[in-house]
Design an enzyme around this catalytic site. Structure first.
Site, PDB file in Angstrom:
ATOM      1  N   PRO A  27     -63.261  16.970  33.079  1.00  0.00           N
ATOM      2  CA  PRO A  27     -64.544  17.644  33.281  1.00  0.00           C
ATOM      3  C   PRO A  27     -65.082  18.185  31.963  1.00  0.00           C
ATOM      4  O   PRO A  27     -64.339  18.813  31.203  1.00  0.00           O
ATOM      5  CB  PRO A  27     -64.198  18.787  34.237  1.00  0.00           C
ATOM      6  CG  PRO A  27     -62.717  18.968  34.124  1.00  0.00           C
ATOM      7  CD  PRO A  27     -62.148  17.637  33.748  1.00  0.00           C
ATOM      8  N   GLN A 105     -66.255  18.885  40.056  1.00  0.00           N
ATOM      9  CA  GLN A 105     -65.555  20.126  39.719  1.00  0.00           C
ATOM     10  C   GLN A 105     -66.389  21.336  40.152  1.00  0.00           C
ATOM     11  O   GLN A 105     -67.554  21.483  39.777  1.00  0.00           O
ATOM     12  CB  GLN A 105     -65.246  20.241  38.225  1.00  0.00           C
ATOM     13  CG  GLN A 105     -64.282  21.426  38.000  1.00  0.00           C
ATOM     14  CD  GLN A 105     -63.951  21.698  36.548  1.00  0.00           C
ATOM     15  OE1 GLN A 105     -64.848  21.893  35.739  1.00  0.00           O
ATOM     16  NE2 GLN A 105     -62.673  21.742  36.219  1.00  0.00           N
ATOM     17  N   HIS A 178     -61.960  24.764  39.998  1.00  0.00           N
ATOM     18  CA  HIS A 178     -61.726  25.140  38.593  1.00  0.00           C
ATOM     19  C   HIS A 178     -61.098  26.535  38.555  1.00  0.00           C
ATOM     20  O   HIS A 178     -61.777  27.543  38.738  1.00  0.00           O
ATOM     21  CB  HIS A 178     -63.074  25.139  37.863  1.00  0.00           C
ATOM     22  CG  HIS A 178     -62.971  25.206  36.364  1.00  0.00           C
ATOM     23  ND1 HIS A 178     -61.790  25.401  35.698  1.00  0.00           N
ATOM     24  CD2 HIS A 178     -63.916  25.086  35.406  1.00  0.00           C
ATOM     25  CE1 HIS A 178     -62.011  25.408  34.381  1.00  0.00           C
ATOM     26  NE2 HIS A 178     -63.302  25.216  34.181  1.00  0.00           N
ATOM     27  N   ALA A 180     -59.131  27.339  35.855  1.00  0.00           N
ATOM     28  CA  ALA A 180     -58.573  27.289  34.498  1.00  0.00           C
ATOM     29  C   ALA A 180     -59.528  27.925  33.492  1.00  0.00           C
ATOM     30  O   ALA A 180     -60.608  28.407  33.833  1.00  0.00           O
ATOM     31  CB  ALA A 180     -58.330  25.830  34.114  1.00  0.00           C
ATOM     32  N   TYR A 183     -62.301  31.169  33.484  1.00  0.00           N
ATOM     33  CA  TYR A 183     -63.411  31.440  34.412  1.00  0.00           C
ATOM     34  C   TYR A 183     -62.902  32.227  35.635  1.00  0.00           C
ATOM     35  O   TYR A 183     -61.745  32.628  35.665  1.00  0.00           O
ATOM     36  CB  TYR A 183     -64.105  30.115  34.770  1.00  0.00           C
ATOM     37  CG  TYR A 183     -64.746  29.497  33.523  1.00  0.00           C
ATOM     38  CD1 TYR A 183     -65.919  30.024  33.000  1.00  0.00           C
ATOM     39  CD2 TYR A 183     -64.127  28.465  32.823  1.00  0.00           C
ATOM     40  CE1 TYR A 183     -66.483  29.516  31.837  1.00  0.00           C
ATOM     41  CE2 TYR A 183     -64.684  27.943  31.655  1.00  0.00           C
ATOM     42  CZ  TYR A 183     -65.863  28.477  31.169  1.00  0.00           C
ATOM     43  OH  TYR A 183     -66.417  27.991  30.005  1.00  0.00           O
ATOM     44  N   ARG A 231     -57.624  22.840  39.016  1.00  0.00           N
ATOM     45  CA  ARG A 231     -57.372  22.806  37.572  1.00  0.00           C
ATOM     46  C   ARG A 231     -56.810  24.144  37.127  1.00  0.00           C
ATOM     47  O   ARG A 231     -57.339  25.215  37.479  1.00  0.00           O
ATOM     48  CB  ARG A 231     -58.664  22.518  36.798  1.00  0.00           C
ATOM     49  CG  ARG A 231     -58.322  22.108  35.361  1.00  0.00           C
ATOM     50  CD  ARG A 231     -59.369  21.264  34.727  1.00  0.00           C
ATOM     51  NE  ARG A 231     -58.766  20.397  33.734  1.00  0.00           N
ATOM     52  CZ  ARG A 231     -59.255  20.155  32.541  1.00  0.00           C
ATOM     53  NH1 ARG A 231     -60.399  20.693  32.179  1.00  0.00           N
ATOM     54  NH2 ARG A 231     -58.638  19.356  31.691  1.00  0.00           N
TER      55      ARG A 231
END
Ligand SMILES: Cc1cc2nc3c(=O)[nH]c(=O)nc-3n(C[C@H](O)[C@H](O)[C@H](O)COP(=O)(O)O)c2cc1C
Length: 359
Positions: A27, A105, A178, A180, A183, A231
């Protein structure tokens, strides 16, 4: 000379999804909508180049999940309204017609937004360092976020679930949550950004709860063949060198929790300085390899894997079943074709970032 024996080029079954090789596009936010979050024609061409170049799977750039606090960058795409749905639809079908699978994503920026000024996170902790250059006109330090209350956490969950449902409706093969790179879900996971005292804070099991609940809730609302991945990373865009403080013990708790939530694959990110920098613990153990042996789930490895030798090492040594390329794919949208043809690949150059998607 055509090469077929290398593991990079061997097929893989991601749940029910047959993949023709192990090469995945990582991504990458390209901040190239016109401010309305609607995918553009040039984005269709951009993604299509990877499909035509032989990548078996493309994971899209992080896409915002609600119209409240999730958006990270002004020109980031979203999937939150009819116009955005209609923008994604031809992109998805064109990538599929060109022979690749595509996963969306799902991204909530939390306090690392360069779009909003009134921001939300796990706790009211000012993010480290400053905004990324090139992603927004707004630069400088991030505002101090407000800690989310339980209603706001419910809104976050709903945003992820509803966006996943929309993604399934328009033909994506799956979604990647997401969690990872610093965030929102990583803000909940990380000790120094999460000082909550409720069931989402304190122990690591509590800090991984929001990500796990989101995976669990999405799985309940989509059909059984729709893929739901996650992720994870140690490092963050605003704290590159961060490593999980408990090393493999942390991995043990996190991987088991998300597996129990029903996740279909784990994608481990290592941004910037190669696989070892972000994927190994302080004492040198491979977290993606641990995830693989603990959960038996498909693992996507990442981080500077664009040379044939490094990609082959990672696959042969059991750090991943698939490898994802970020900058290597930008420099070589036809990387799998080049690998198969035995051609040399181009090194990445920073000016590839200069013009959004128009490379
Ligand atoms: C321009 C750019 C944008 C990125 N945006 C995202 C993103 O939206 N979501 C994400 O999980 N990672 C994002 N990343 C991280 C990449 O997916 C990848 O982990 C990183 O580039 C390391 O892989 P590489 O060494 O193959 O480039 C981005 C990286 C780049 C270079």
């Amino acid at each position: 000379m055509l090469e077929t024996s290398n593991k990079i080029l061997s097929p893989f079954q991601l749940k029910h999804l047959p993949l023709k090789n192990r090469a995945v596009v990582a991504p990458m936010s390209r901040v190239s909508t016109k401010g309305d979050g609607i995918p553009t024609k040039s984005m269709i061409e951009y993604y299509n180049r990877f499909a035509e170049g032989g990548f078996s799977l493309i994971i899209t750039e992080g896409t915002y999940t609600d119209q409240i606090y999730s958006q990270a960058y002004p020109n980031q795409p979203g999937l939150t309204n009819e116009l955005q749905i209609e923008g994604w639809r031809p992109l998805v079908s064109s990538v599929k017609q060109s022979g690749s699978s595509i996963i969306l994503q799902l991204m909530h920026a939390g306090s690392l937004t360069q779009h909003l000024t009134d921001t939300r996170s796990a706790s009211d902790v000012q993010p480290l360092r400053s905004m990324l250059s090139g992603y927004s006109e707004k630069q400088g330090i991030f505002p101090q976020p407000h800690a989310m209350n339980l209603n706001e956490i419910e809104d976050v969950k709903l945003g992820f679930v509803e966006t996943a449902k929309r993604a399934e409706l328009i033909g994506f093969d799956g979604v990647e949550v997401h969690a990872a790179n610093g965030y929102l879900l990583d803000q909940f996971l990380t000790d120094y950004t999460n000082r909550r005292e409720d069931c989402y804070g304190g122990s690591l099991l509590n800090r991984v709860r929001l990500g796990s609940e989101i995976i669990h809730d999405i799985k309940r609302k989509v059909s059984k063949d729709f893929i739901v991945g996650v992720r994870l990373s140690q490092g963050k865009v605003n704290d590159f060198d961060y490593l999980w403080p408990g090393g493999i013990d942390d991995g043990d708790v996190i991987f088991k929790a998300i597996q129990q939530a029903g996740v279909d694959y784990i994608h481990f990110a290592s941004e910037g300085l190669g696989f070892d920098h972000g994927c190994l613990t302080r004492s040198g153990e491979s977290l993606p390899k641990l995830a693989s042996s603990l959960t038996q789930l498909p693992i996507i490895a990442n981080g500077g894997l664009e040379t044939r030798s490094e990609a082959t090492r990672i696959l042969n040594d059991g750090h991943g079943d698939l490898i994802s390329l970020g900058k290597g794919a930008l420099a070589n949208p036809d990387w799998p074709r080049k690998i198969a043809a035995g051609e040399s690949t181009k090194p990445f150059e920073p000016n590839y970032f200069a013009n959004g998607v128009s490379l």
